[in-house]
Design a protein around this motif. Structure first.
Motif, PDB file in Angstrom:
ATOM      1  N   SER A 114       0.834  -1.207   0.000  1.00 24.75           N
ATOM      2  CA  SER A 114       0.000   0.000   0.000  1.00 24.75           C
ATOM      3  C   SER A 114       0.864   1.250   0.000  1.00 24.75           C
ATOM      4  CB  SER A 114      -0.924   0.030   1.222  1.00 24.75           C
ATOM      5  OG  SER A 114      -1.877  -0.990   1.159  1.00 24.75           O
ATOM      6  N   ILE A 115       1.885   1.262   0.828  1.00 28.24           N
ATOM      7  CA  ILE A 115       2.787   2.415   0.901  1.00 28.24           C
ATOM      8  C   ILE A 115       3.547   2.580  -0.417  1.00 28.24           C
ATOM      9  CG2 ILE A 115       4.908   3.261   2.008  1.00 28.24           C
ATOM     10  CD1 ILE A 115       3.671   2.324   4.675  1.00 28.24           C
ATOM     11  N   ARG A 116       4.033   1.467  -0.957  1.00 31.01           N
ATOM     12  CA  ARG A 116       4.767   1.528  -2.221  1.00 31.01           C
ATOM     13  C   ARG A 116       3.886   2.076  -3.342  1.00 31.01           C
ATOM     14  NH1 ARG A 116       4.536  -1.569  -6.215  1.00 31.01           N
ATOM     15  NH2 ARG A 116       3.632  -3.335  -5.124  1.00 31.01           N
ATOM     16  N   VAL A 117       2.653   1.619  -3.417  1.00 26.97           N
ATOM     17  CA  VAL A 117       1.724   2.079  -4.456  1.00 26.97           C
ATOM     18  C   VAL A 117       1.415   3.565  -4.263  1.00 26.97           C
ATOM     19  CG1 VAL A 117      -0.653   1.843  -5.279  1.00 26.97           C
ATOM     20  CG2 VAL A 117       0.731  -0.194  -4.927  1.00 26.97           C
ATOM     21  N   LEU A 118       1.219   3.996  -3.034  1.00 27.28           N
ATOM     22  CA  LEU A 118       0.960   5.417  -2.772  1.00 27.28           C
ATOM     23  C   LEU A 118       2.168   6.284  -3.134  1.00 27.28           C
ATOM     24  CD1 LEU A 118      -1.089   5.560   0.555  1.00 27.28           C
ATOM     25  CD2 LEU A 118      -1.776   6.383  -1.713  1.00 27.28           C
ATOM     26  N   GLU A 119       3.355   5.788  -2.857  1.00 28.39           N
ATOM     27  CA  GLU A 119       4.564   6.539  -3.227  1.00 28.39           C
ATOM     28  C   GLU A 119       4.683   6.662  -4.742  1.00 28.39           C
ATOM     29  OE1 GLU A 119       7.407   5.620   0.642  1.00 28.39           O
ATOM     30  OE2 GLU A 119       7.485   4.251  -1.083  1.00 28.39           O
ATOM     31  N   GLU A 120       4.329   5.589  -5.444  1.00 24.75           N
ATOM     32  CA  GLU A 120       4.339   5.627  -6.905  1.00 24.75           C
ATOM     33  C   GLU A 120       3.295   6.628  -7.421  1.00 24.75           C
ATOM     34  OE1 GLU A 120       3.667   2.590 -10.673  1.00 24.75           O
ATOM     35  OE2 GLU A 120       3.985   1.753  -8.671  1.00 24.75           O
ATOM     36  N   LEU A 121       2.121   6.603  -6.820  1.00 24.03           N
ATOM     37  CA  LEU A 121       1.075   7.557  -7.186  1.00 24.03           C
ATOM     38  C   LEU A 121       1.567   8.991  -6.963  1.00 24.03           C
ATOM     39  CD1 LEU A 121      -1.843   8.421  -7.904  1.00 24.03           C
ATOM     40  CD2 LEU A 121      -2.409   8.064  -5.480  1.00 24.03           C
ATOM     41  N   LEU A 122       2.176   9.238  -5.816  1.00 22.90           N
ATOM     42  CA  LEU A 122       2.677  10.574  -5.503  1.00 22.90           C
ATOM     43  C   LEU A 122       3.729  11.019  -6.519  1.00 22.90           C
ATOM     44  CD1 LEU A 122       2.642  13.026  -3.674  1.00 22.90           C
ATOM     45  CD2 LEU A 122       4.274  11.834  -2.170  1.00 22.90           C
ATOM     46  N   ASP A 123       4.631  10.130  -6.899  1.00 28.88           N
ATOM     47  CA  ASP A 123       5.634  10.461  -7.925  1.00 28.88           C
ATOM     48  C   ASP A 123       4.959  10.867  -9.236  1.00 28.88           C
ATOM     49  OD1 ASP A 123       7.804   9.996  -6.277  1.00 28.88           O
ATOM     50  OD2 ASP A 123       8.220   7.986  -7.082  1.00 28.88           O
ATOM     51  N   ASN A 124       3.964  10.100  -9.636  1.00 29.71           N
ATOM     52  CA  ASN A 124       3.281  10.391 -10.901  1.00 29.71           C
ATOM     53  C   ASN A 124       2.473  11.683 -10.826  1.00 29.71           C
ATOM     54  OD1 ASN A 124       4.153   8.260 -12.640  1.00 29.71           O
ATOM     55  ND2 ASN A 124       3.003   6.878 -11.330  1.00 29.71           N
ATOM     56  N   LEU A 125       1.848  11.941  -9.688  1.00 25.76           N
ATOM     57  CA  LEU A 125       1.116  13.201  -9.520  1.00 25.76           C
ATOM     58  C   LEU A 125       2.076  14.388  -9.567  1.00 25.76           C
ATOM     59  CD1 LEU A 125      -1.376  12.172  -6.681  1.00 25.76           C
ATOM     60  CD2 LEU A 125      -1.945  12.623  -9.087  1.00 25.76           C
ATOM     61  N   ASN A 126       3.230  14.242  -8.899  1.00 20.17           N
ATOM     62  CA  ASN A 126       4.235  15.300  -8.931  1.00 20.17           C
ATOM     63  C   ASN A 126       4.752  15.530 -10.352  1.00 20.17           C
ATOM     64  OD1 ASN A 126       4.599  16.475  -6.313  1.00 20.17           O
ATOM     65  ND2 ASN A 126       5.439  14.517  -5.631  1.00 20.17           N
ATOM     66  N   ASN A 127       4.949  14.441 -11.111  1.00 18.50           N
ATOM     67  CA  ASN A 127       5.393  14.573 -12.505  1.00 18.50           C
ATOM     68  C   ASN A 127       4.357  15.311 -13.346  1.00 18.50           C
ATOM     69  OD1 ASN A 127       7.810  13.260 -12.034  1.00 18.50           O
ATOM     70  ND2 ASN A 127       7.041  11.266 -12.682  1.00 18.50           N
TER      71      ASN A 127
END
Length: 175
Positions: A114-127
């Motif tokens: 869950s944390i890994r997926v959220l971190e990936e989501l955050l990276d993509n949102l920031n991009n």
């Protein structure tokens, strides 16, 4: 109510264009970044607007080039455009965020995933936010496009902030 028709009429109110020029104009404005308009929809809706009496059409030929139909908004089209704009102002629609489905199902993953997926989501949102911020710099001469890109940039900032806070709460559960 058709946002495609609003876009087409709005662009044609500035300058008569053929369907190909309309497609190129929309590409230059990055319209597909903020609304769903396909190339076939451009062609289909131009023909329908003409058939319904909102556009005048003139078939022109330039030298050896094939014939093309240039569309111009007529008085009926202007009235229709105003009515569509009023309707949209009264009914702005619902915002659907695709990643809400991801959030709704995080509890189906183990905590680390869950944390890994959220971190990936955050990276993509920031991009996405970064891309929109850069687009703002490129579109300074287009005030309407700039306003819309700014709106989306601000929404991505909100999504980033929300995701960071949610991620922080999830990481605190580890403590």
């Amino acid at each position: 109510m058709s946002t495609v028709n609003i876009m087409l009429l709005g662009i044609l109110l500035k300058k008569p264009l053929n369907a190909y020029e309309m497609k190129k104009k929309m590409e230059s404005m990055n319209i597909r970044r903020w609304t769903k308009i396909s190339t076939p929809a451009i062609y289909k809706n131009l023909v329908n607007l003409h058939r319904r009496g909102y556009l005048d059409a003139e078939v022109v030929r330039d030298g050896e080039m094939p014939e093309k139909t240039v569309y111009t908004v007529n008085e009926n089209g202007r009235k229709y455009f105003v009515s569509l704009m009023e309707h949209l102002a009264q009914n702005p629609g619902t915002v659907y965020i695709d990643f809400a489905t991801l959030i709704a199902h995080l509890n189906k993953l183990n905590h680390a995933d869950s944390i890994r997926v959220l971190e990936e989501l955050l990276d993509n949102l920031n991009n996405s936010q970064y891309y929109l911020a850069e687009s703002l710099k490129e579109k300074e001469s287009l005030p309407e496009a700039n306003a819309i890109i700014g709106l989306y940039r601000d929404m991505y900032q909100l999504f980033c902030n929300w995701t960071e806070n949610y991620l922080k709460k999830m990481k605190e559960e580890d403590s």
